[in-house]
Design a protein around this motif. Structure first.
Motif, PDB file in Angstrom:
ATOM      1  N   ALA A   1     -11.219   7.647  12.645  1.00 37.00           N
ATOM      2  CA  ALA A   1      -9.958   8.024  12.012  1.00 37.00           C
ATOM      3  C   ALA A   1     -10.201   8.594  10.618  1.00 37.00           C
ATOM      4  CB  ALA A   1      -9.037   6.810  11.914  1.00 37.00           C
ATOM      5  N   MET A   2      -9.374   9.556  10.226  1.00 38.46           N
ATOM      6  CA  MET A   2      -9.466  10.114   8.875  1.00 38.46           C
ATOM      7  C   MET A   2      -8.758   9.196   7.883  1.00 38.46           C
ATOM      8  SD  MET A   2      -9.253  14.192   9.265  1.00 38.46           S
ATOM      9  CE  MET A   2      -9.998  14.413   7.679  1.00 38.46           C
ATOM     10  N   LEU A   3      -7.725   8.511   8.335  1.00 36.82           N
ATOM     11  CA  LEU A   3      -6.978   7.589   7.486  1.00 36.82           C
ATOM     12  C   LEU A   3      -6.985   6.205   8.117  1.00 36.82           C
ATOM     13  CD1 LEU A   3      -3.886   9.833   6.693  1.00 36.82           C
ATOM     14  CD2 LEU A   3      -5.680   9.163   5.092  1.00 36.82           C
ATOM     15  N   ASP A   4      -6.990   5.205   7.260  1.00 41.21           N
ATOM     16  CA  ASP A   4      -6.955   3.827   7.734  1.00 41.21           C
ATOM     17  C   ASP A   4      -5.569   3.223   7.643  1.00 41.21           C
ATOM     18  OD1 ASP A   4      -9.834   3.535   8.231  1.00 41.21           O
ATOM     19  OD2 ASP A   4      -9.975   3.864   6.070  1.00 41.21           O
ATOM     20  N   GLY A   5      -4.616   3.992   7.140  1.00 35.92           N
ATOM     21  CA  GLY A   5      -3.256   3.501   7.028  1.00 35.92           C
ATOM     22  C   GLY A   5      -2.481   4.227   5.951  1.00 35.92           C
ATOM     23  N   GLY A   6      -1.311   3.678   5.638  1.00 32.17           N
ATOM     24  CA  GLY A   6      -0.441   4.260   4.628  1.00 32.17           C
ATOM     25  C   GLY A   6       0.007   3.212   3.633  1.00 32.17           C
ATOM     26  N   TRP A   7       0.243   3.650   2.409  1.00 26.31           N
ATOM     27  CA  TRP A   7       0.663   2.761   1.323  1.00 26.31           C
ATOM     28  C   TRP A   7       1.820   3.420   0.593  1.00 26.31           C
ATOM     29  CZ3 TRP A   7      -1.710   3.111  -4.050  1.00 26.31           C
ATOM     30  CH2 TRP A   7      -1.222   2.108  -4.884  1.00 26.31           C
TER      31      TRP A   7
ATOM     32  N   ALA B   1       2.997  -5.506  -1.434  1.00 25.68           N
ATOM     33  CA  ALA B   1       2.584  -4.140  -1.111  1.00 25.68           C
ATOM     34  C   ALA B   1       3.246  -3.678   0.175  1.00 25.68           C
ATOM     35  CB  ALA B   1       1.064  -4.072  -0.975  1.00 25.68           C
ATOM     36  N   ARG B   2       3.768  -2.470   0.132  1.00 25.46           N
ATOM     37  CA  ARG B   2       4.317  -1.843   1.328  1.00 25.46           C
ATOM     38  C   ARG B   2       3.153  -1.066   1.949  1.00 25.46           C
ATOM     39  NH1 ARG B   2       9.808   0.632  -1.221  1.00 25.46           N
ATOM     40  NH2 ARG B   2       8.272   1.629  -2.575  1.00 25.46           N
ATOM     41  N   LEU B   3       2.523  -1.694   2.917  1.00 25.58           N
ATOM     42  CA  LEU B   3       1.247  -1.231   3.436  1.00 25.58           C
ATOM     43  C   LEU B   3       1.223  -1.370   4.951  1.00 25.58           C
ATOM     44  CD1 LEU B   3      -1.813  -0.564   2.803  1.00 25.58           C
ATOM     45  CD2 LEU B   3      -2.134  -3.037   2.643  1.00 25.58           C
ATOM     46  N   ARG B   4       0.686  -0.371   5.601  1.00 28.44           N
ATOM     47  CA  ARG B   4       0.490  -0.455   7.054  1.00 28.44           C
ATOM     48  C   ARG B   4      -0.914   0.052   7.353  1.00 28.44           C
ATOM     49  NH1 ARG B   4       3.777  -1.169  11.597  1.00 28.44           N
ATOM     50  NH2 ARG B   4       2.807  -0.338  13.445  1.00 28.44           N
ATOM     51  N   LEU B   5      -1.709  -0.788   8.028  1.00 23.50           N
ATOM     52  CA  LEU B   5      -3.099  -0.463   8.335  1.00 23.50           C
ATOM     53  C   LEU B   5      -3.285  -0.272   9.832  1.00 23.50           C
ATOM     54  CD1 LEU B   5      -4.808  -3.135   6.076  1.00 23.50           C
ATOM     55  CD2 LEU B   5      -4.587  -0.688   5.604  1.00 23.50           C
ATOM     56  N   ALA B   6      -4.251   0.571  10.192  1.00 24.02           N
ATOM     57  CA  ALA B   6      -4.602   0.758  11.595  1.00 24.02           C
ATOM     58  C   ALA B   6      -5.219  -0.537  12.111  1.00 24.02           C
ATOM     59  CB  ALA B   6      -5.592   1.909  11.739  1.00 24.02           C
ATOM     60  N   ASP B   7      -4.842  -0.917  13.320  1.00 26.00           N
ATOM     61  CA  ASP B   7      -5.391  -2.133  13.898  1.00 26.00           C
ATOM     62  C   ASP B   7      -5.819  -1.837  15.322  1.00 26.00           C
ATOM     63  OD1 ASP B   7      -6.084  -4.839  13.774  1.00 26.00           O
ATOM     64  OD2 ASP B   7      -4.270  -5.377  14.873  1.00 26.00           O
ATOM     65  N   PRO B   8      -7.046  -1.910  15.659  1.00 24.98           N
ATOM     66  CA  PRO B   8      -8.186  -2.225  14.806  1.00 24.98           C
ATOM     67  C   PRO B   8      -8.628  -0.988  14.025  1.00 24.98           C
ATOM     68  CG  PRO B   8      -8.958  -1.842  17.028  1.00 24.98           C
ATOM     69  CD  PRO B   8      -7.443  -1.724  17.062  1.00 24.98           C
TER      70      PRO B   8
ATOM     71  N   ALA C   1       5.014   8.799  -1.955  1.00 25.01           N
ATOM     72  CA  ALA C   1       5.682   8.772  -3.256  1.00 25.01           C
ATOM     73  C   ALA C   1       6.696   7.636  -3.322  1.00 25.01           C
ATOM     74  CB  ALA C   1       6.381  10.106  -3.513  1.00 25.01           C
ATOM     75  N   PRO C   2       6.791   6.948  -4.467  1.00 19.81           N
ATOM     76  CA  PRO C   2       7.726   5.831  -4.599  1.00 19.81           C
ATOM     77  C   PRO C   2       9.178   6.212  -4.327  1.00 19.81           C
ATOM     78  CG  PRO C   2       6.245   5.907  -6.480  1.00 19.81           C
ATOM     79  CD  PRO C   2       5.984   7.132  -5.671  1.00 19.81           C
ATOM     80  N   GLU C   3       9.551   7.447  -4.645  1.00 24.55           N
ATOM     81  CA  GLU C   3      10.948   7.873  -4.472  1.00 24.55           C
ATOM     82  C   GLU C   3      11.270   8.357  -3.062  1.00 24.55           C
ATOM     83  OE1 GLU C   3       8.400  11.026  -6.279  1.00 24.55           O
ATOM     84  OE2 GLU C   3       8.906   9.039  -6.954  1.00 24.55           O
ATOM     85  N   THR C   4      10.326   8.265  -2.136  1.00 24.11           N
ATOM     86  CA  THR C   4      10.544   8.687  -0.757  1.00 24.11           C
ATOM     87  C   THR C   4      11.550   7.757  -0.085  1.00 24.11           C
ATOM     88  OG1 THR C   4       8.272   9.481  -0.676  1.00 24.11           O
ATOM     89  CG2 THR C   4       9.361   9.159   1.433  1.00 24.11           C
ATOM     90  N   THR C   5      12.374   8.313   0.799  1.00 23.70           N
ATOM     91  CA  THR C   5      13.358   7.500   1.514  1.00 23.70           C
ATOM     92  C   THR C   5      12.654   6.532   2.459  1.00 23.70           C
ATOM     93  OG1 THR C   5      13.573   9.057   3.350  1.00 23.70           O
ATOM     94  CG2 THR C   5      15.058   9.371   1.445  1.00 23.70           C
ATOM     95  N   TYR C   6      13.353   5.463   2.784  1.00 24.74           N
ATOM     96  CA  TYR C   6      12.796   4.445   3.666  1.00 24.74           C
ATOM     97  C   TYR C   6      12.377   5.041   5.009  1.00 24.74           C
ATOM     98  CZ  TYR C   6      12.384   0.313   6.588  1.00 24.74           C
ATOM     99  OH  TYR C   6      11.913  -0.637   7.454  1.00 24.74           O
ATOM    100  N   ALA C   7      13.234   5.856   5.610  1.00 28.45           N
ATOM    101  CA  ALA C   7      12.939   6.425   6.927  1.00 28.45           C
ATOM    102  C   ALA C   7      11.692   7.309   6.885  1.00 28.45           C
ATOM    103  CB  ALA C   7      14.138   7.219   7.437  1.00 28.45           C
ATOM    104  N   ALA C   8      11.599   8.168   5.882  1.00 26.78           N
ATOM    105  CA  ALA C   8      10.444   9.068   5.774  1.00 26.78           C
ATOM    106  C   ALA C   8       9.166   8.283   5.486  1.00 26.78           C
ATOM    107  CB  ALA C   8      10.684  10.107   4.693  1.00 26.78           C
ATOM    108  N   ALA C   9       9.255   7.291   4.616  1.00 21.77           N
ATOM    109  CA  ALA C   9       8.074   6.491   4.278  1.00 21.77           C
ATOM    110  C   ALA C   9       7.586   5.693   5.484  1.00 21.77           C
ATOM    111  CB  ALA C   9       8.384   5.562   3.112  1.00 21.77           C
TER     112      ALA C   9
ATOM    113  N   LEU D   1       3.529   4.941   9.690  1.00 26.80           N
ATOM    114  CA  LEU D   1       3.196   4.820  11.113  1.00 26.80           C
ATOM    115  C   LEU D   1       2.198   5.900  11.536  1.00 26.80           C
ATOM    116  CD1 LEU D   1       6.655   3.960  12.678  1.00 26.80           C
ATOM    117  CD2 LEU D   1       4.605   2.533  12.704  1.00 26.80           C
ATOM    118  N   ALA D   2       2.428   7.140  11.098  1.00 25.49           N
ATOM    119  CA  ALA D   2       1.522   8.240  11.445  1.00 25.49           C
ATOM    120  C   ALA D   2       0.130   8.011  10.860  1.00 25.49           C
ATOM    121  CB  ALA D   2       2.092   9.568  10.958  1.00 25.49           C
ATOM    122  N   ALA D   3       0.075   7.519   9.628  1.00 22.93           N
ATOM    123  CA  ALA D   3      -1.215   7.306   8.959  1.00 22.93           C
ATOM    124  C   ALA D   3      -1.984   6.126   9.542  1.00 22.93           C
ATOM    125  CB  ALA D   3      -1.000   7.082   7.467  1.00 22.93           C
TER     126      ALA D   3
END
Length: 185
Positions: free
Chosen positions: A32-38, A20-27, A117-125, A130-132
């Motif tokens: 927060a409204m979002l706990d991370g991005g997937w 999974a390409r996943l980034r979670l807020a730590d802690p 979205a799966p088709e999003t570029t690496y830089a944008a994703a 990071l923002a999420a």
């Protein structure tokens, strides 16, 4: 309500799911409204959700029981997915933002993730994840970057769809317009 055999079936990923390409807020933050991005690799919910559940279980040690998604963003809509010897129930809600997945489980577990979205570029994703995942962020998933509906699952527009909303917002139907002659110079 009569349920089909497909609704009662538990879908299982038959191949090794991708990491999974996943980034979670730590802690994690309760403000927060979002706990991370997937960032899923495809629009196949069986493969992607197996990968997500496996990653969340490994990273947070949590027991996931339910996942809520928007159906227009995915190719198919299984109701139950088998992961790691357990079953995760999947709910499909048209009122949910397409760029959001809500995961719930034991001990009042709730994880809200922005879905890229799966088709999003690496830089944008990467920037979106990071923002999420910023602690105590107040940004909604749709304000960061949302997953657009899959072209295969998008319903065809019919005449009359959202006409009332369109008319009250100041728009005009094409049939209401009268052709104008081009200005002479």
């Amino acid at each position: 309500m009569v349920r089909s055999a497909e609704d009662r079936m538990t879908w299982v990923c038959t191949r090794e799911p991708p990491t999974a390409r996943l980034r979670l807020a730590d802690p994690p933050s309760s403000r927060a409204m979002l706990d991370g991005g997937w960032w899923p690799t495809s629009r196949d919910p069986v493969v992607e959700l197996c990968s997500l559940v496996t990653a969340l279980t490994a990273q947070r040690g949590c027991v996931i029981e339910r996942i809520m998604l928007q159906p227009a963003a995915w190719d198919r809509h299984p109701r139950r997915i088998g992961v790691g010897g357990g079953v995760v129930r999947v709910g499909w809600f048209t009122t949910l933002e397409a760029g959001l997945v809500i995961i719930t489980g034991r001990r009042d577990l709730r994880i809200d993730l922005a879905v890229i979205a799966p088709e999003t570029t690496y830089a944008a994703a990467t920037a979106t994840m990071l923002a999420a995942s910023r602690s105590a962020n107040t940004t909604r998933a749709t304000d960061i970057l949302s997953i657009p509906p899959s072209p295969r699952s998008r319903p065809l527009a019919r005449h009359g769809d959202d006409v009332a909303a369109w008319e009250t917002e100041g728009g005009h139907l094409q049939s209401d317009r009268h052709p104008t002659a081009p200005a002479r110079t």
